[in-house]
Write an enzyme that holds these catalytic residues in place. Sequence first.
Site, PDB file in Angstrom:
ATOM      1  N   THR A   1      53.531  54.109  31.641  1.00 21.72           N
ATOM      2  CA  THR A   1      52.393  53.838  31.791  1.00 21.72           C
ATOM      3  C   THR A   1      52.264  53.705  30.702  1.00 21.72           C
ATOM      4  OG1 THR A   1      51.418  56.369  32.102  1.00 21.72           O
ATOM      5  CG2 THR A   1      51.988  54.272  33.823  1.00 21.72           C
TER       6      THR A   1
ATOM      7  N   SER B   1      44.692  49.988  27.338  1.00 22.73           N
ATOM      8  CA  SER B   1      44.295  50.895  25.962  1.00 22.73           C
ATOM      9  C   SER B   1      43.270  51.299  26.787  1.00 22.73           C
ATOM     10  CB  SER B   1      44.456  50.444  24.646  1.00 22.73           C
ATOM     11  OG  SER B   1      43.839  51.434  23.888  1.00 22.73           O
TER      12      SER B   1
ATOM     13  N   ALA C   1      55.178  51.598  22.076  1.00 24.91           N
ATOM     14  CA  ALA C   1      53.557  50.330  20.667  1.00 24.91           C
ATOM     15  C   ALA C   1      52.598  51.599  20.680  1.00 24.91           C
ATOM     16  CB  ALA C   1      52.854  49.350  21.438  1.00 24.91           C
TER      17      ALA C   1
ATOM     18  N   ASN D   1      40.992  52.930  24.497  1.00 30.89           N
ATOM     19  CA  ASN D   1      40.065  52.809  23.216  1.00 30.89           C
ATOM     20  C   ASN D   1      39.578  51.644  22.957  1.00 30.89           C
ATOM     21  OD1 ASN D   1      41.265  55.896  22.857  1.00 30.89           O
ATOM     22  ND2 ASN D   1      42.852  55.099  22.224  1.00 30.89           N
TER      23      ASN D   1
END
Length: 351
Positions: free
Chosen positions: A242, A181, A67, A183
Site C-alpha cells: 500500500t 497519495s 515511488a 497529499n
Amino acid sequence: MDYESIKKILFHFDPETAHHIAESAFELASFFPFILNRLQEKFLVKDPMLSQELFGKTFCNPLGIAAGFDKNATMTKTLHALGFGYVEIGTVTPKPQSGNPKPRLFRYIKQEAIQNAMGFNNDGAEVIKARLQRITPASFPIGVNIGKNKTTPDEQALQDYRFLIKTFHSLSDYLVINISSPNTPGLRDLQNESFIKELFSMAKELTNTPVLLKIAPDMSEDQAVSLCSTAVDAGAAGVIATNTSIDYSLLRGAKDFGGVSGKVIKEKSFAIFKAVAKELFGKTVLISVGGIDSAEEAYRRIRHGATLLQIYTSFIYGGPGLVKSINEGLIEYLKKDGFTHISEAIGIDIR
C-alpha cells in the site's frame, strides 16, 4: 565510509535537504560506470533463485525502491547499483509542480518512521521523459508512477492520466496509477469503482505496457478487495499495496497532515495486502510495500502472495546494506524451506 557514518552526517540536516544531498551524490555517481560497477559488486544480489520474468523483463531480485524516492529519474541507475532489482520513479505529473509548503517531510528516528506531505513535487513529464530517454532501454526494469496535477479538477483527471500514459508507456516496463497519495486534495476520492473502471479501460486502449493500481491502506479490507478486483477486471496488470497511511494514531507525535510510512504501518499495510492477495492471487501481479524492514518480513509478504516487494523508509534508515541483507536473507529462507526458486514460495500460505 559505512552507511551508519553517512547517516549520522545526513541526519544533521533536515530530511528534505538530506534527500537533496543524497540525490546529488547518486546523480553524480550515475555518470561514472566504474563507480556503478563497484556498487553493483558490493550490493546487488543476482541469484537464479530470486530472478523472475515479469512484464517482459528480467527482475534479478524482487526488491524495488518505491515511488517518491527517485521522483525525477535522476538516481535510477545508481539505485539499481545499490541493490534494487527494479526502480519505480515518480510520481510524475503532466506539468511541473513545486508541491506543498515546507516543512513537509519529518523523521521519527526512534520509531523508524517518516511522515511526508510532499504533494507530488516533480520536474514534470517533459523533463522526466527526456531523462528516461537517455537511460532506456535499461538493463533492469523501470516503472513510472503517474499522478494528476494538483490544479487539475477531479472531473478532468482522466485527461492527465491519458497524457501521462501516452508520454511514458514506451519508456517504462510498467506504469502505476497513483490515486492513493494523501497529499493531493481530492486525489483519494478517485479511489472509486466507476473512475477505476473508466481509467483502466482507457489505459487498455492506449497501450500494451502493463498498468498497475496503487492503493491506500486507509480503507476497509472489503473496499480494497472490491477496488482492486474492479481494476483487474478492467485491465490492470497488477496491484501495489500500500501507499502511506493517514492513521496518525500509529505514530507518536505525528503531525495532523501528510502520510505516515515505515515500521509503524507494517501491520496495517500487511492486513490490506493479505486481504487483496486472498482474492486476487494467481489472477494478477501483486506487489507489497509498507513497513518491510527485514528479510523475515519480506518473506512473509512473499508467502502471502507478493511477487515483488518495495521499500522506501527502511532504506533511509538501513541504507544499501539492508537491500542486500533482505535479498540474501530471502535466499536463506527459501533454502531452509526446501524451495529452489522464489516462485515456489509465492502465495504458499494462501494457496
